[in-house]
Scaffold this motif. Structure first.
Motif, short mmCIF file in Angstrom:
data_model
loop_
_atom_site.label_atom_id
_atom_site.label_comp_id
_atom_site.label_asym_id
_atom_site.label_seq_id
_atom_site.Cartn_x
_atom_site.Cartn_y
_atom_site.Cartn_z
N MET A 85 0.88 -1.17 0.00
CA MET A 85 0.00 0.00 0.00
C MET A 85 0.92 1.22 0.00
SD MET A 85 -3.20 -1.09 0.14
CE MET A 85 -4.21 0.15 0.92
N PRO A 86 0.91 2.03 -1.08
CA PRO A 86 1.86 3.15 -1.11
C PRO A 86 1.47 4.27 -0.14
CG PRO A 86 0.49 3.16 -3.08
CD PRO A 86 0.13 1.93 -2.31
N PHE A 87 2.39 5.20 0.01
CA PHE A 87 2.28 6.32 0.97
C PHE A 87 0.89 6.96 0.95
CE2 PHE A 87 3.74 10.80 2.15
CZ PHE A 87 3.89 10.51 3.50
N GLN A 88 0.24 6.94 2.09
CA GLN A 88 -1.08 7.56 2.35
C GLN A 88 -2.26 6.89 1.65
OE1 GLN A 88 -0.78 8.99 4.84
NE2 GLN A 88 0.89 10.46 4.91
N SER A 89 -2.01 5.82 0.89
CA SER A 89 -3.15 5.11 0.30
C SER A 89 -3.92 4.37 1.39
CB SER A 89 -2.67 4.11 -0.76
OG SER A 89 -1.94 3.06 -0.16
N ASP A 90 -3.27 4.20 2.57
CA ASP A 90 -3.91 3.51 3.70
C ASP A 90 -4.18 4.48 4.86
OD1 ASP A 90 -1.30 3.95 4.38
OD2 ASP A 90 -0.79 1.84 4.68
N ALA A 91 -4.30 5.78 4.52
CA ALA A 91 -4.50 6.79 5.57
C ALA A 91 -5.89 6.70 6.18
CB ALA A 91 -4.25 8.19 5.02
N SER A 92 -6.85 6.18 5.45
CA SER A 92 -8.18 5.98 6.02
C SER A 92 -8.70 4.63 5.54
CB SER A 92 -9.15 7.08 5.58
OG SER A 92 -9.56 6.87 4.24
N PRO A 93 -9.63 4.04 6.29
CA PRO A 93 -10.14 2.73 5.89
C PRO A 93 -10.74 2.71 4.48
CG PRO A 93 -10.71 3.15 8.18
CD PRO A 93 -10.12 4.42 7.65
N THR A 94 -11.53 3.72 4.15
CA THR A 94 -12.21 3.67 2.84
C THR A 94 -11.22 3.88 1.70
OG1 THR A 94 -12.81 5.99 3.14
CG2 THR A 94 -14.49 4.34 3.67
N ARG A 95 -10.27 4.78 1.90
CA ARG A 95 -9.21 4.95 0.91
C ARG A 95 -8.44 3.66 0.71
NH1 ARG A 95 -5.51 10.36 1.13
NH2 ARG A 95 -4.45 9.55 -0.71
N ALA A 96 -8.13 3.02 1.81
CA ALA A 96 -7.37 1.77 1.75
C ALA A 96 -8.16 0.69 1.03
CB ALA A 96 -7.00 1.32 3.17
N LEU A 97 -9.46 0.64 1.29
CA LEU A 97 -10.29 -0.37 0.63
C LEU A 97 -10.27 -0.17 -0.89
CD1 LEU A 97 -12.25 -2.76 0.83
CD2 LEU A 97 -14.12 -1.09 1.08
N ASP A 98 -10.34 1.08 -1.33
CA ASP A 98 -10.31 1.36 -2.78
C ASP A 98 -8.99 0.89 -3.39
OD1 ASP A 98 -12.82 2.51 -2.69
OD2 ASP A 98 -12.09 4.58 -2.63
N ALA A 99 -7.88 1.23 -2.77
CA ALA A 99 -6.57 0.87 -3.33
C ALA A 99 -6.37 -0.65 -3.28
CB ALA A 99 -5.46 1.58 -2.56
N ALA A 100 -6.70 -1.24 -2.13
CA ALA A 100 -6.47 -2.68 -1.97
C ALA A 100 -7.33 -3.49 -2.94
CB ALA A 100 -6.75 -3.09 -0.52
N THR A 101 -8.55 -3.02 -3.17
CA THR A 101 -9.42 -3.71 -4.13
C THR A 101 -8.79 -3.71 -5.52
OG1 THR A 101 -11.37 -3.10 -2.87
CG2 THR A 101 -11.74 -3.74 -5.16
N ARG A 102 -8.22 -2.59 -5.91
CA ARG A 102 -7.53 -2.53 -7.21
C ARG A 102 -6.38 -3.54 -7.25
NH1 ARG A 102 -5.79 3.18 -9.33
NH2 ARG A 102 -5.11 1.82 -11.03
N PHE A 103 -5.63 -3.65 -6.17
CA PHE A 103 -4.46 -4.55 -6.18
C PHE A 103 -4.91 -6.01 -6.25
CE2 PHE A 103 -2.17 -1.08 -3.53
CZ PHE A 103 -2.11 -0.26 -4.65
N LEU A 104 -5.97 -6.36 -5.52
CA LEU A 104 -6.46 -7.74 -5.58
C LEU A 104 -7.02 -8.04 -6.98
CD1 LEU A 104 -5.80 -7.84 -2.60
CD2 LEU A 104 -8.04 -8.90 -2.18
N GLN A 105 -7.69 -7.05 -7.57
CA GLN A 105 -8.22 -7.26 -8.92
C GLN A 105 -7.11 -7.34 -9.96
OE1 GLN A 105 -11.22 -4.11 -9.01
NE2 GLN A 105 -12.82 -5.58 -8.42
N ALA A 106 -5.95 -6.76 -9.64
CA ALA A 106 -4.78 -6.85 -10.54
C ALA A 106 -4.01 -8.16 -10.33
CB ALA A 106 -3.86 -5.65 -10.33
N GLY A 107 -4.38 -8.94 -9.31
CA GLY A 107 -3.74 -10.23 -9.12
C GLY A 107 -3.04 -10.45 -7.79
N ALA A 108 -3.07 -9.46 -6.90
CA ALA A 108 -2.45 -9.65 -5.58
C ALA A 108 -3.31 -10.58 -4.72
CB ALA A 108 -2.28 -8.31 -4.88
#
Ligand code: KIV
Ligand code: NA
Length: 265
Positions: A85-108
């Motif tokens: 999770m890059p810098f500040q992408s995990d600063a809030s739960p909802t922001r983190a959920l958006d970024a993490a969802t993209r990474f799982l959909q990309a294959g993580a």
């Protein structure tokens, strides 16, 4: 080899099987990682330094990690893919959920979050929404501005106790894996003994349940930067890229890497 799954991580620790992890940023090296039988692959925000040429990991974006995750995922079959999770992408739960969802959909298969404290809420939020989390404590490179540089963490008794508390807290919050970076070997050892999730060390001594290195560092491509103490150039003994990765994995599994010369007392 069976593809790695998240529940297999705790099982590996229970069986005393050490985990070999490397960072990886593209499909070509993903093929090499598979050929070498590496267990876990990290799309590290270290790509900001070793791929993009920045002086820290702070400029790395969610788009960057999503791009490299997709590139690596196309080359992997069995290794478990962890996306930073890059810098500040995990600063809030909802922001983190958006970024993490993209990474799982990309294959993580898992995302990695630096720190405890306010990040505990973020870890709980993601885990409750079916996103496996790897925690990261000790030297957290996204803290470089506050820390004023990259140095060993947890050296005095109070700092070591705080690290152990934080490690218990991230595991209680639902993390399934814990990276420990630049901490004294004895501190990493007691944290590893206290948890039933695997610890993955980098500059954290030989008692961790696994080891991770930055790909470029273990291939002797650290560039202009000063080489940290915990790095070993495995290309010298491995003879090829796949050979270097195999030498790293073998040394991790037999417990010969890291040696005292790569660790902090
Ligand atoms: O970004 C990275 O490569 C990392 C490892 C050093 C653990 O976070
Ligand atoms: Na990172």
């Amino acid at each position: 080899r069976k593809p790695w799954t998240v529940p297999m991580l705790r099982a590996a620790k229970a069986d005393g099987r050490k985990l070999a992890m490397l960072t990886c940023y593209d499909a070509g090296f993903a093929h090499a990682v598979e050929a070498a039988g590496i267990d876990l692959v990290l799309i590290g925000d270290s790509l900001g330094m070793v791929v993009q040429g920045h002086g820290s990991t702070l400029p790395v974006t969610v788009d960057d990690i999503a791009y490299h995750t997709a590139c690596v995922a196309r080359g992997l079959q069995t290794a478990l893919l962890v996306a930073d999770m890059p810098f500040q992408s995990d600063a809030s739960p909802t922001r983190a959920l958006d970024a993490a969802t993209r990474f799982l959909q990309a294959g993580a298969g898992m995302v990695k979050i630096e720190g405890a404290g306010p990040k505990l809420e973020v870890i709980r939020y993601l885990v409750a929404r079916e996103i496996p989390v790897c925690a990261h404590l000790g030297l957290t490179p996204q803290s470089v501005l506050r820390l004023g540089g990259y140095r060993v963490q947890g050296r005095d008794e109070a700092a070591a106790a705080k690290l152990l508390d934080d490690a218990r807290a991230v595991a209680d919050a639902g993390a399934e894996l814990l990276v420990l970076e630049c901490v004294p070997s004895a501190v990493a050892s007691s944290i590893s003994a206290a948890l039933d999730i695997p610890t993955i060390g980098i500059g954290a001594g030989p008692q961790c349940d696994g080891q991770v290195l930055v790909l470029h560092d273990m291939l002797g491509l650290a560039g202009g930067q000063r080489r940290p103490k915990f790095v070993k150039d495995f290309l010298a003994e491995g003879g090829s890229v796949v050979g270097a990765m195999q030498a790293f994995a073998a040394a991790v599994r037999e417990g010969s890497f890291p040696g005292p010369e790569h660790s902090y007392a």
